[in-house]
Design a protein around this motif. Structure first.
Motif, PDB file in Angstrom:
ATOM      1  N   ALA A 181       0.859  -1.184   0.000  1.00 14.82           N
ATOM      2  CA  ALA A 181       0.000   0.000   0.000  1.00 14.82           C
ATOM      3  C   ALA A 181       0.896   1.236   0.000  1.00 14.82           C
ATOM      4  O   ALA A 181       1.417   1.644   1.046  1.00 14.82           O
ATOM      5  CB  ALA A 181      -0.913  -0.016   1.221  1.00 14.82           C
ATOM      6  N   GLU A 182       1.092   1.825  -1.161  1.00 14.22           N
ATOM      7  CA  GLU A 182       2.045   2.922  -1.320  1.00 14.22           C
ATOM      8  C   GLU A 182       1.673   4.164  -0.516  1.00 14.22           C
ATOM      9  O   GLU A 182       2.526   5.000  -0.223  1.00 14.22           O
ATOM     10  CB  GLU A 182       2.173   3.295  -2.794  1.00 14.22           C
ATOM     11  CG  GLU A 182       2.801   2.212  -3.657  1.00 14.22           C
ATOM     12  CD  GLU A 182       2.973   2.662  -5.096  1.00 14.22           C
ATOM     13  OE1 GLU A 182       2.300   3.639  -5.496  1.00 14.22           O
ATOM     14  OE2 GLU A 182       3.787   2.045  -5.814  1.00 14.22           O
ATOM     15  N   TYR A 183       0.413   4.308  -0.164  1.00 14.60           N
ATOM     16  CA  TYR A 183      -0.060   5.495   0.543  1.00 14.60           C
ATOM     17  C   TYR A 183       0.205   5.430   2.053  1.00 14.60           C
ATOM     18  O   TYR A 183      -0.104   6.373   2.783  1.00 14.60           O
ATOM     19  CB  TYR A 183      -1.573   5.657   0.314  1.00 14.60           C
ATOM     20  CG  TYR A 183      -2.356   4.414   0.671  1.00 14.60           C
ATOM     21  CD1 TYR A 183      -2.730   4.148   1.977  1.00 14.60           C
ATOM     22  CD2 TYR A 183      -2.681   3.478  -0.306  1.00 14.60           C
ATOM     23  CE1 TYR A 183      -3.420   2.990   2.310  1.00 14.60           C
ATOM     24  CE2 TYR A 183      -3.372   2.327   0.008  1.00 14.60           C
ATOM     25  CZ  TYR A 183      -3.735   2.086   1.318  1.00 14.60           C
ATOM     26  OH  TYR A 183      -4.408   0.942   1.647  1.00 14.60           O
ATOM     27  N   GLY A 184       0.757   4.324   2.537  1.00 14.90           N
ATOM     28  CA  GLY A 184       0.899   4.103   3.973  1.00 14.90           C
ATOM     29  C   GLY A 184       2.123   4.755   4.592  1.00 14.90           C
ATOM     30  O   GLY A 184       2.674   5.730   4.077  1.00 14.90           O
ATOM     31  N   PHE A 185       2.592   4.165   5.700  1.00 19.22           N
ATOM     32  CA  PHE A 185       3.653   4.765   6.505  1.00 19.22           C
ATOM     33  C   PHE A 185       5.064   4.412   6.027  1.00 19.22           C
ATOM     34  O   PHE A 185       6.018   5.093   6.367  1.00 19.22           O
ATOM     35  CB  PHE A 185       3.532   4.324   7.973  1.00 19.22           C
ATOM     36  CG  PHE A 185       2.266   4.775   8.653  1.00 19.22           C
ATOM     37  CD1 PHE A 185       1.581   5.893   8.223  1.00 19.22           C
ATOM     38  CD2 PHE A 185       1.781   4.080   9.748  1.00 19.22           C
ATOM     39  CE1 PHE A 185       0.427   6.316   8.861  1.00 19.22           C
ATOM     40  CE2 PHE A 185       0.627   4.492  10.400  1.00 19.22           C
ATOM     41  CZ  PHE A 185      -0.051   5.607   9.957  1.00 19.22           C
ATOM     42  N   GLY A 186       5.223   3.323   5.293  1.00 17.06           N
ATOM     43  CA  GLY A 186       6.558   2.820   4.993  1.00 17.06           C
ATOM     44  C   GLY A 186       6.938   2.894   3.522  1.00 17.06           C
ATOM     45  O   GLY A 186       6.229   3.456   2.686  1.00 17.06           O
ATOM     46  N   ASP A 187       8.085   2.273   3.230  1.00 17.86           N
ATOM     47  CA  ASP A 187       8.598   2.199   1.864  1.00 17.86           C
ATOM     48  C   ASP A 187       9.138   0.792   1.647  1.00 17.86           C
ATOM     49  O   ASP A 187       9.926   0.297   2.459  1.00 17.86           O
ATOM     50  CB  ASP A 187       9.703   3.230   1.652  1.00 17.86           C
ATOM     51  CG  ASP A 187      10.196   3.256   0.215  1.00 17.86           C
ATOM     52  OD1 ASP A 187       9.402   2.903  -0.684  1.00 17.86           O
ATOM     53  OD2 ASP A 187      11.368   3.611   0.003  1.00 17.86           O
ATOM     54  N   VAL A 188       8.704   0.157   0.571  1.00 24.68           N
ATOM     55  CA  VAL A 188       9.130  -1.217   0.281  1.00 24.68           C
ATOM     56  C   VAL A 188       9.574  -1.271  -1.174  1.00 24.68           C
ATOM     57  O   VAL A 188       8.792  -1.623  -2.070  1.00 24.68           O
ATOM     58  CB  VAL A 188       8.001  -2.231   0.542  1.00 24.68           C
ATOM     59  CG1 VAL A 188       8.529  -3.659   0.395  1.00 24.68           C
ATOM     60  CG2 VAL A 188       7.393  -2.032   1.925  1.00 24.68           C
ATOM     61  N   PRO A 189      10.832  -0.927  -1.446  1.00 26.34           N
ATOM     62  CA  PRO A 189      11.311  -0.885  -2.835  1.00 26.34           C
ATOM     63  C   PRO A 189      11.203  -2.227  -3.548  1.00 26.34           C
ATOM     64  O   PRO A 189      11.044  -2.271  -4.773  1.00 26.34           O
ATOM     65  CB  PRO A 189      12.782  -0.463  -2.684  1.00 26.34           C
ATOM     66  CG  PRO A 189      12.862   0.205  -1.348  1.00 26.34           C
ATOM     67  CD  PRO A 189      11.861  -0.498  -0.487  1.00 26.34           C
ATOM     68  N   GLU A 190      11.285  -3.327  -2.788  1.00 30.44           N
ATOM     69  CA  GLU A 190      11.300  -4.658  -3.411  1.00 30.44           C
ATOM     70  C   GLU A 190       9.919  -5.162  -3.803  1.00 30.44           C
ATOM     71  O   GLU A 190       9.800  -6.185  -4.478  1.00 30.44           O
ATOM     72  CB  GLU A 190      11.921  -5.683  -2.451  1.00 30.44           C
ATOM     73  CG  GLU A 190      13.272  -5.285  -1.898  1.00 30.44           C
ATOM     74  CD  GLU A 190      13.154  -4.612  -0.540  1.00 30.44           C
ATOM     75  OE1 GLU A 190      12.180  -3.853  -0.336  1.00 30.44           O
ATOM     76  OE2 GLU A 190      14.025  -4.844   0.311  1.00 30.44           O
ATOM     77  N   ALA A 191       8.870  -4.469  -3.370  1.00 28.07           N
ATOM     78  CA  ALA A 191       7.517  -4.975  -3.582  1.00 28.07           C
ATOM     79  C   ALA A 191       7.188  -5.125  -5.067  1.00 28.07           C
ATOM     80  O   ALA A 191       7.327  -4.178  -5.845  1.00 28.07           O
ATOM     81  CB  ALA A 191       6.504  -4.060  -2.912  1.00 28.07           C
ATOM     82  N   GLU A 192       6.729  -6.309  -5.440  1.00 26.88           N
ATOM     83  CA  GLU A 192       6.352  -6.574  -6.825  1.00 26.88           C
ATOM     84  C   GLU A 192       4.960  -6.058  -7.136  1.00 26.88           C
ATOM     85  O   GLU A 192       4.693  -5.534  -8.221  1.00 26.88           O
ATOM     86  CB  GLU A 192       6.428  -8.076  -7.103  1.00 26.88           C
ATOM     87  CG  GLU A 192       6.053  -8.460  -8.521  1.00 26.88           C
ATOM     88  CD  GLU A 192       6.139  -9.955  -8.773  1.00 26.88           C
ATOM     89  OE1 GLU A 192       5.829 -10.374  -9.914  1.00 26.88           O
ATOM     90  OE2 GLU A 192       6.512 -10.699  -7.839  1.00 26.88           O
ATOM     91  N   TYR A 193       4.042  -6.228  -6.175  1.00 26.19           N
ATOM     92  CA  TYR A 193       2.659  -5.800  -6.357  1.00 26.19           C
ATOM     93  C   TYR A 193       2.419  -4.550  -5.515  1.00 26.19           C
ATOM     94  O   TYR A 193       2.786  -4.492  -4.341  1.00 26.19           O
ATOM     95  CB  TYR A 193       1.692  -6.900  -5.944  1.00 26.19           C
ATOM     96  CG  TYR A 193       1.927  -8.207  -6.663  1.00 26.19           C
ATOM     97  CD1 TYR A 193       1.654  -8.346  -8.017  1.00 26.19           C
ATOM     98  CD2 TYR A 193       2.440  -9.308  -5.976  1.00 26.19           C
ATOM     99  CE1 TYR A 193       1.879  -9.541  -8.681  1.00 26.19           C
ATOM    100  CE2 TYR A 193       2.658 -10.517  -6.626  1.00 26.19           C
ATOM    101  CZ  TYR A 193       2.384 -10.621  -7.974  1.00 26.19           C
ATOM    102  OH  TYR A 193       2.613 -11.810  -8.620  1.00 26.19           O
ATOM    103  N   ARG A 194       1.755  -3.550  -6.125  1.00 22.46           N
ATOM    104  CA  ARG A 194       1.562  -2.270  -5.449  1.00 22.46           C
ATOM    105  C   ARG A 194       0.166  -1.717  -5.733  1.00 22.46           C
ATOM    106  O   ARG A 194      -0.388  -1.942  -6.812  1.00 22.46           O
ATOM    107  CB  ARG A 194       2.597  -1.247  -5.938  1.00 22.46           C
ATOM    108  CG  ARG A 194       4.030  -1.617  -5.632  1.00 22.46           C
ATOM    109  CD  ARG A 194       5.014  -0.760  -6.405  1.00 22.46           C
ATOM    110  NE  ARG A 194       6.387  -1.034  -5.964  1.00 22.46           N
ATOM    111  CZ  ARG A 194       7.022  -0.339  -5.036  1.00 22.46           C
ATOM    112  NH1 ARG A 194       6.426   0.702  -4.473  1.00 22.46           N
ATOM    113  NH2 ARG A 194       8.244  -0.666  -4.667  1.00 22.46           N
TER     114      ARG A 194
END
Length: 208
Positions: A181-194
């Motif tokens: 969930a890109e709108y949330g608190f964190g950052d996950v560069p590796e995430a395949e699904y967004r």
């Protein structure tokens, strides 16, 4: 797909200001500590387990005192959330009521006992979620809690929707796909699904 599992904080709502108010009150009324409990710091702690939060907030205290004061913070929080709930993100009501009619929905969070129940109650979502587990129930990592929920409900093909690196790593440990969930608190560069907003799940779910 036989289920979608959701995180709460940063994924479904933002309860930061209520948590800030309740924890400040709990610390002031039950200790002599002068510590920085600010909104940015709290957002950085969301997603961690309760004992990790205790250690981060009260490093100078013995473990037993960390536990006592931390438990009071969460008790104050649960009580205040009943009358001053977090800010529900746009689309949560629509997504939960729409998807629950065709796909079982679940919640797994690193929160305390009672928090998920309050979230569902104040947002009138109780009938949309089949089951939930939290760190307060299991006292194990989020990855292990996800696996326990899956075993309990006979789930094989699920995805997890979350907003932090910790959520991503928990999904890796549980061996399930992660939707960031890109709108949330964190950052996950590796995430395949967004997803950019929660309602994106309505389209995503059609392809899985």
């Amino acid at each position: 797909m036989d289920g979608i599992i959701f995180d709460v904080d940063g994924t479904l709502w933002d309860s930061t200001e209520t948590v800030l108010e309740s924890w400040t009150q709990a610390i002031t009324e039950n200790s002599n500590l002068d510590i920085d409990v600010s909104s940015p710091r709290l957002r950085g702690l969301f997603g961690k387990t309760m004992d990790e939060i205790y250690s981060a907030l009260f490093p100078s205290l013995p473990k037993e005192e960390q536990q006592r004061l931390g438990d009071l913070c969460f008790a104050y929080e649960n009580r205040l959330l009943e009358t001053k709930p977090g800010i529900l993100y746009e689309g949560v009501q629509e997504v939960f009521h729409t998807l629950s009619g065709k796909t079982p929905l679940f919640i797994v969070s690193n929160c305390q006992r009672g928090y998920i129940e309050i979230f569902l109650k104040v947002n009138k979502l109780e009938g949309t979620v089949k089951d939930h587990l939290c760190f307060g129930d299991t006292l194990v990592s989020k990855g292990q809690t996800i696996l326990r929920l899956m075993e309990k409900n006979g789930l094989q093909d699920v995805v997890y929707v979350g907003d932090t690196q910790g959520d991503y790593l928990a999904c890796q440990k549980a061996g399930i796909p992660f939707i960031f969930a890109e709108y949330g608190f964190g950052d996950v560069p590796e995430a395949e699904y967004r997803i950019k907003k929660l309602t994106d799940l309505l389209e995503f779910s059609k392809g899985v």
